[in-house]
Design a protein around this motif. Structure first.
Motif, PDB file in Angstrom:
ATOM      1  N   ALA A   1       0.836  -1.197   0.000  1.00 52.85           N
ATOM      2  CA  ALA A   1       0.000   0.000   0.000  1.00 52.85           C
ATOM      3  C   ALA A   1       0.871   1.247   0.000  1.00 52.85           C
ATOM      4  CB  ALA A   1      -0.922   0.006   1.214  1.00 52.85           C
TER       5      ALA A   1
ATOM      6  N   ILE B   1       4.334  -0.990   3.330  1.00 54.90           N
ATOM      7  CA  ILE B   1       3.621   0.263   3.134  1.00 54.90           C
ATOM      8  C   ILE B   1       4.626   1.387   2.939  1.00 54.90           C
ATOM      9  CG2 ILE B   1       3.445   0.761   5.629  1.00 54.90           C
ATOM     10  CD1 ILE B   1       0.706   2.103   4.935  1.00 54.90           C
TER      11      ILE B   1
ATOM     12  N   LEU C   1      -7.217   0.472   5.953  1.00 56.27           N
ATOM     13  CA  LEU C   1      -5.844   0.136   5.602  1.00 56.27           C
ATOM     14  C   LEU C   1      -5.008  -0.162   6.842  1.00 56.27           C
ATOM     15  CD1 LEU C   1      -3.385  -0.018   3.719  1.00 56.27           C
ATOM     16  CD2 LEU C   1      -3.259   2.484   3.824  1.00 56.27           C
TER      17      LEU C   1
ATOM     18  N   ILE D   1      -1.126  -6.376   5.475  1.00 58.76           N
ATOM     19  CA  ILE D   1      -0.289  -5.477   4.681  1.00 58.76           C
ATOM     20  C   ILE D   1       1.166  -5.787   5.019  1.00 58.76           C
ATOM     21  CG2 ILE D   1       0.325  -3.076   4.209  1.00 58.76           C
ATOM     22  CD1 ILE D   1      -2.422  -3.886   3.163  1.00 58.76           C
TER      23      ILE D   1
ATOM     24  N   ASN E   1      -4.709   0.072  -3.471  1.00 56.69           N
ATOM     25  CA  ASN E   1      -4.273   0.489  -2.133  1.00 56.69           C
ATOM     26  C   ASN E   1      -3.395   1.735  -2.153  1.00 56.69           C
ATOM     27  OD1 ASN E   1      -5.658  -1.605  -0.988  1.00 56.69           O
ATOM     28  ND2 ASN E   1      -3.857  -2.865  -0.588  1.00 56.69           N
TER      29      ASN E   1
ATOM     30  N   TYR F   1       0.409   5.417   1.218  1.00 56.57           N
ATOM     31  CA  TYR F   1      -0.439   6.365   1.951  1.00 56.57           C
ATOM     32  C   TYR F   1       0.156   7.753   1.760  1.00 56.57           C
ATOM     33  CZ  TYR F   1      -3.323   8.363   5.688  1.00 56.57           C
ATOM     34  OH  TYR F   1      -4.221   9.115   6.401  1.00 56.57           O
TER      35      TYR F   1
ATOM     36  N   LEU G   1      -8.021  -0.289  -0.116  1.00 57.10           N
ATOM     37  CA  LEU G   1      -8.347  -0.053   1.288  1.00 57.10           C
ATOM     38  C   LEU G   1      -8.247   1.435   1.597  1.00 57.10           C
ATOM     39  CD1 LEU G   1      -6.337  -3.015   2.859  1.00 57.10           C
ATOM     40  CD2 LEU G   1      -8.837  -2.808   2.756  1.00 57.10           C
TER      41      LEU G   1
ATOM     42  N   ASP H   1      -4.182   5.396  -0.712  1.00 57.52           N
ATOM     43  CA  ASP H   1      -5.092   6.356  -0.089  1.00 57.52           C
ATOM     44  C   ASP H   1      -4.261   7.504   0.470  1.00 57.52           C
ATOM     45  OD1 ASP H   1      -7.928   6.716   0.130  1.00 57.52           O
ATOM     46  OD2 ASP H   1      -7.775   6.510   2.297  1.00 57.52           O
TER      47      ASP H   1
END
Length: 879
Positions: free
Chosen positions: A101, A395, A383, A392, A128, A103, A378, A130
């Motif tokens: 993911a 990340i 997430l 996960i 994924n 972020y 997510l 966000d």
């Protein structure tokens, strides 16, 4: 990759809120940078708030992350990038693309966002990706899409000056968007008949210009606007032609609303019937009405419904798409809009396109990828919850600090600590999130970045570099592109500059866009990126128009949709608990990685606090300026009590800025439950339940020091000061050996002489260490909160020729006047200076005080406090 330092003035854009103010930055010969507002930028016309004015004070390399690190050790860029790429590839191979993911953050530039989103959704093949904009504007996105078929903000800033009625809902514009607030102040001064309604549980500084304040119960907004819809229909204040030709679903929305009488709304909101009736009457009789809303609407478990309840009222009256009217979402971050445009939210793909089959096919062909994600990923809360469950495996967090800003922040911290691989790209060497990282990558900061941002009125502006990249820092787009190349996707990420990325993004917005999509930048594909002027989208090759001015929307039938809204029941906390509201203060930004570097911005509020109504404080035996413990099942914090009647009884408010870098136990979002809106997944950051109790400290302290200390007291909070640091302290037990404690905390050499004084009657002590007449440290302690002027004490750090007796006395002499607690951060004007202007100089208006002291003459966010000082002395004189 290097950049030379600009030697002339550079036009750029402020990195703080979504107003998107233009800034003129001029490097000086001494290495400093002069900052001024850009008079030609249409967002601010030269105005800057206190944060923007202080930007030049945040540019030092103190605390900067300057080199890549792997497991805490400095490594080369090749080593760091290879580890990131190989670890992500291994996780994808073993566990699938949804095991990784990204972020992101509204601090990223659009070009950074575009490249990160393209890598995750276009080539890794997962949704994924966000962003912290999920915490900010996701409910507006969802509400816009339900009503308009697109995430389109229809308003322009000029509407705020053209309106005859402005409704501020859940928006403390005076502190959170000060430049827009000042545009309204100026418009109201020129047209006194303009009315302003403030709808907020708190009596914020924005109430200073309000003709009516509705202090509704938290989450009462939906009931208020559903009731308004019923009132408008019953009063015949509708636009039948507009409704028939340009909307659908009105009957269903009115059916749900018809039982919401003024009396029922009063019960649901806690606002008196007569005040609700007056607001409804003003709204009904005023065609040019703008409803401005922000986090008080969005950060709710019913946020999307609140947005649609507001939009419904504007659709019913046809007050949209025309000058001086419409619903207006003002964003919290500088590039929340840009991130939304390129697909930064997990439920969007790119260029305002969703995960529909047509869009997936279109974007896949444009990116020439057969690995494109086919479903949303997510969202933020989900997430980090998935990370906590071990789902996960890797990340990458870019330009944000979720350990402090996410709800249930302790859970987020634990999830990151347990995650097998955490990458953090940041400009700060130490954040509460960064300490969890396996790899830390030094990112370019404001003044070094090159790209674009989009503000709340859809205006794209350039952030231009005027400083060289320090150390080995690199732009985020370059970092992501290098990782993409090492993952085997080099052909799709061969960008030479942010101009290349912007051109690709602009082309994608226009790709197979026949006007069915709102976001269209195709008119900018051939634009000169270097000289690009602030430009409001859409920018089509043919024309540009006010959004929805033609009554056509972006739904399949091109009609706006009314959304039936059933207000939630009034929120009632458990017995003995408070409704807990979180937000911002005037002078700080998010988790203070930038604003915390300047003493001027810490002078107004230098430690975490909680606003509590006097009656609640009395009931709980919480004294003014004492310490309070707030707690629930998610965690606890210790903060300073700010007893004020601007807070509702049964409600508490604390700002979310303080972190473990600035306070011993002030991470406010650790208390917020990760409850989310069902449509937007935006968390309800303003609706926690907490218990409050006094902290019975045995001793309180305040210090100023030339160096940052290492503190182990029960409570501490530190802030930058001119020449050093300042801080608040408390102990449950008095240190047994003061000499040892001081030498340990402030790293004093054994040769340093500690002067001290004890008032045995009051139990107050003071300690001072001087070196050739300059202050090394001064500490004042007392059994109650220390009554020493903070501004005077901070001024000691810059003083020469001090004597121990002067400092130990703890009060200024005639040669060192005390300006008092800072009121105006722009010009560092204290309460005593303003009081003297009122009592000694005869200043009886805010304007007169400004002429005498300069207070309130820049961003104006302190004008309400200045007026309060004037009124207090007027009342005292009348007694």
């Amino acid at each position: 990759m290097t950049l030379s330092v600009a030697s002339t003035t550079t036009r750029t854009t402020c990195p703080y809120c979504g107003v998107g103010c233009g800034v003129l930055a001029t490097p000086q010969a001494d290495g400093s940078v002069a900052i001024a507002g850009d008079p030609d930028h249409p967002a601010n016309f030269g105005r800057l708030c206190s944060k923007g004015s202080a930007l030049g004070e945040t540019l030092s390399l103190d605390g900067r992350l300057l080199y890549p690190e792997s497991d805490g050790a400095r490594v080369t860029w090749d080593e760091a990038l290879e580890r990131v790429a190989s670890t992500f590839k291994r996780a994808i191979t073993e566990f699938g693309p949804n095991s990784v993911a990204f972020y992101g953050s509204g601090q990223l530039l659009t070009e950074d966002y575009y490249v990160a989103n393209k890598l995750m959704k276009g080539f890794i093949g997962s949704g994924n990706m966000d962003t912290n904009s999920r915490l900010c504007m996701a409910s507006s996105v969802a509400g816009h899409k339900r009503a308009f078929g697109s995430d389109t903000v229809p308003g322009n800033y000029e509407d705020l000056e053209l309106a005859d009625l402005i409704v501020l809902v859940g928006s403390n514009l005076g502190w959170c968007h000060p430049v827009l607030y000042q545009r309204i102040v100026k418009a109201k001064a020129e047209r006194p008949d303009m009315r302003i309604v403030l709808i907020d549980p708190r009596r914020t500084v924005s109430a200073d210009i309000a003709d009516l304040h509705l202090p509704l119960q938290s989450d009462g907004d939906a009931a208020l606007f559903v009731g308004l819809l019923a009132h408008l229909a019953n009063a015949g204040v509708t636009a039948p032609g507009f409704i028939a030709d340009h909307t659908s679903g009105v009957d269903a929305a009115l059916l749900v609303a018809e039982d919401w009488t003024v009396a029922r709304v009063a019960t649901a909101t806690g606002v008196p019937e007569h005040a609700i009736a007056l607001f409804y009457d003003w709204f009904a009789r005023t065609e040019k009405t703008v409803t401005v809303y922000s986090q008080g609407v969005n950060q709710s478990a019913a946020g999307t419904d609140k947005v649609n309840a507001i939009v419904n009222c504007h659709l019913l009256t046809g007050r949209i798409g025309r000058p001086g009217m419409g619903p207006f979402s003002v964003t919290g971050q500088p590039n929340a809009m840009g991130g939304r445009e390129v697909g930064g939210l997990a439920n969007t793909l790119a260029a305002h396109m969703d995960f529909s089959p047509d869009a997936i096919d279109r974007v896949g062909r444009f990116w020439r990828s057969d690995s494109i994600a086919t479903e949303p990923g997510l969202k933020a809360v989900d997430l980090f919850a998935a990370m906590g469950r071990g789902e996960i495996k890797a990340i990458w967090i870019m330009a944000t600090n979720p350990v402090d800003s996410m709800p249930e922040a302790d859970m987020v911290k634990a999830a990151l600590a347990a995650c097998p691989f955490v990458v953090v790209s940041d400009m700060s060497a130490r954040t509460d999130t960064g300490v969890t990282a396996h790899v830390r990558l030094p990112a370019a900061g404001w003044g070094e970045k090159d790209g674009t941002v989009t503000n709340s009125e859809r205006r794209i502006s350039r952030q231009r570099p005027f400083l060289a990249l320090p150390g080995e820092a690199r732009p985020d787009w370059w970092i992501v592109s290098e990782v993409a190349r090492r993952m085997g996707f080099g052909d799709a990420f061969g960008y030479a500059s942010p101009a290349d990325i912007f051109a690709e993004h602009s082309a994608l917005t226009g790709f197979e866009n026949d006007g069915s999509r709102d976001l269209d930048l195709s008119g900018l594909i051939e634009a000169d990126y270097a000289s690009l002027a602030p430009t409001q989208w859409p920018v089509r090759r043919a024309s540009r128009a006010r959004m929805f001015g033609d009554g056509r929307f972006f739904t399949p039938d091109r009609k706006a949709r009314f959304v039936p809204v059933l207000p939630p029941p009034p929120f009632a906390p458990a017995p003995g608990r408070f409704i807990f509201n979180t937000g911002r203060v005037r002078d700080h930004w998010h988790t203070m990685t930038r604003t915390g570097k300047t003493p001027r911005l810490s002078a107004h509020y230098a430690e975490p606090f909680v606003e509590i109504h006097p009656a609640d404080a009395d009931r709980l035996n919480i004294a003014r300026a004492s310490l309070v413990r707030l707690s629930n099942r998610h965690g606890s914090v210790v903060v300073r009590a700010l007893v004020t009647d601007r807070q509702r009884r049964g409600h508490l408010f604390s700002p979310m800025h303080w972190t473990d870098q600035f306070a011993s136990n002030g991470r406010i979002d650790a208390l917020v439950t990760a409850k989310v809106d069902p449509f937007s997944s935006q968390p309800a950051l303003k609706m926690a339940e907490v218990e409050a109790e006094p902290v019975n400290a045995a001793l309180f302290g305040f210090f100023v020091s030339a160096q940052r200390p290492a503190l182990d007291s029960a409570y501490w909070a530190v802030a930058e000061a001119v020449g050093g640091m300042r801080g608040e302290l408390a102990w449950f037990e008095q240190p047994a050996d003061w000499d040892h404690w001081l030498r340990s905390a402030f790293a004093l050499p054994q040769a340093a002489r500690i002067h001290s004084m004890l008032d045995s009657g009051s139990g107050r002590r003071s300690f001072v260490v001087l070196e050739q007449g300059q202050l090394v440290v001064a500490l004042y302690t007392a059994p109650e909160p220390v009554a020493v002027s903070r501004q005077w004490a901070v001024g000691l750090l810059s003083a020469q020729g001090l004597s121990a007796s002067t400092v130990l006395a703890g009060r200024p002499g005639a040669d060192m006047p005390d300006s008092g607690a800072i009121v105006c951060s722009c010009f560092s004007v204290g309460v005593n200076t303003i009081t003297a202007a009122v009592t000694a100089q005869g200043c009886s208006t805010v304007e007169a005080v400004g002429a005498c002291t300069k207070a309130g003459t820049n961003c104006g966010s302190c004008r309400a406090e200045i007026r309060g000082i004037i009124d207090a002395h007027r009342l005292a004189a009348a007694e």
